[in-house]
Design an enzyme around this catalytic site. Structure first.
Site, PDB file in Angstrom:
ATOM      1  N   SER A 102       0.546  -0.893   0.021  1.00  0.00           N
ATOM      2  CA  SER A 102      -0.308   0.109   0.037  1.00  0.00           C
ATOM      3  C   SER A 102       0.654   1.248  -0.022  1.00  0.00           C
ATOM      4  O   SER A 102       0.573   2.161  -0.212  1.00  0.00           O
ATOM      5  CB  SER A 102      -1.222  -0.026   1.117  1.00  0.00           C
ATOM      6  OG  SER A 102      -0.432  -0.019   2.408  1.00  0.00           O
TER       7      SER A 102
ATOM      8  N   HIS B 126      -0.049   6.139   5.615  1.00  0.00           N
ATOM      9  CA  HIS B 126       0.037   5.926   4.748  1.00  0.00           C
ATOM     10  C   HIS B 126       0.616   7.303   3.946  1.00  0.00           C
ATOM     11  O   HIS B 126       0.091   8.440   3.716  1.00  0.00           O
ATOM     12  CB  HIS B 126      -0.961   5.342   3.813  1.00  0.00           C
ATOM     13  CG  HIS B 126      -0.794   3.719   4.258  1.00  0.00           C
ATOM     14  ND1 HIS B 126      -1.425   3.586   4.919  1.00  0.00           N
ATOM     15  CD2 HIS B 126      -0.457   2.564   3.438  1.00  0.00           C
ATOM     16  CE1 HIS B 126      -1.312   2.177   5.141  1.00  0.00           C
ATOM     17  NE2 HIS B 126      -0.899   1.909   4.151  1.00  0.00           N
TER      18      HIS B 126
END
Length: 281
Positions: A36, A262
């Site tokens: 990711s 992220h």
């Protein structure tokens, strides 16, 4: 990084807004592999070709490919581990093929970001959330109990696995230049509690473990004919504690459309430029 259930809902909701990219030509193809940190979950627009992977059309591989003017085959997938390079990965929308199946004799460039899920970096970070510092013990004591640093030991155990992965990439794409993009500086020294609710010791332990992962990836890149792209150094000063527009990574409560812990769109743009410069250099 395995947040595919709620991510898939978001991707499905946006399905009508964005078309899938055209199939890339095989000549001179750039293949992007990874988890990711490369896929870019929740960043708009989504790549609807594989909803369970929660992949963005604005992730760093797409940014780099546009800058380089090369066709891209992006098979990055949120939640991926090293094993998913050579075996099907189960996602919320069903299995996806092994990522290395995307490689061929026509592949000329490969980027890969992998390892964070192997050693459990995000899980460790979330387990260290501490809303009552001074009352709740620092999690670093739990992770280093008995003189054994659990994350450091996991990183050491997986290091040769990453080397073997690079060798397999070379076998499947013998004409390709391979680039290993590392992970970023998510937390500054001592963190920024309560904005990032980790105590100073825990913030330093988590970022230190990310840095150990990067060091292992860099060693394996050097040992297996790949080039390491140092995202950590470039992202200093762009951690989760900074203001929107400056930070490249989101905290536990995102301030932009991106997954917690992220890269955000700004981060992906910057990392993409960094990767493109490494490839063209």
């Amino acid at each position: 990084m395995r947040k595919t259930a709620f991510i898939a809902i978001m991707v499905t909701a946006l399905a009508g807004a964005t078309a899938s990219p055209a199939a890339a030509s095989a000549a001179g193809e750039y293949v992007a592999l990874g988890d990711s940190a490369a896929a870019g979950p929740l960043i708009l627009p989504p790549d609807l070709s594989s909803p369970g992977c929660a992949r963005s059309l604005a992730n760093y591989p797409h940014v780099a490919a546009r800058q380089l003017g090369v066709p891209l085959k992006d098979v990055t997938c949120s939640g991926a581990k090293t094993v998913d390079m050579t075996a099907p990965q189960q996602t919320s929308s069903g299995p996806v093929p092994p990522q290395l199946d995307a490689l061929s004799a026509q592949t000329r460039t490969v980027t890969v970001t992998i390892g964070g899920n192997d050693v459990g970096l995000v899980g460790a970070a979330t387990s260290c959330i501490n809303l009552l510092p001074g009352i709740v013990p620092d999690c670093v004591d739990r992770y280093t109990a008995g003189g054994h640093d659990q994350l450091a030991e996991r990183i050491a155990a997986f290091e040769p696995v990453w080397g073997a992965l690079l060798e397999e990439i070379h076998t499947r794409a013998p004409a390709a230049d391979v680039f290993v993009a590392g992970y970023g500086t998510y937390l500054p020294h001592n963190g920024c509690w309560p904005l990032a609710p980790l105590t100073p010791r825990d913030a330093n332990y988590i970022q230190g473990s990310i840095d150990k992962t990067n060091a292992a990836l860099a060693r394996q890149a050097a040992a297996h004919h790949a080039r390491y792209v140092d995202v950590r150094t470039a992202s200093i000063g762009h951690d989760v504690c900074k203001l929107p527009g400056v930070k490249w990574f989101e905290g536990l409560v995102p301030t932009s459309i991106a997954a917690p812990l992220h890269p955000n769109a700004d981060g992906m743009a910057a990392i993409g430029e960094l990767v493109a410069a490494s490839i063209s250099g």
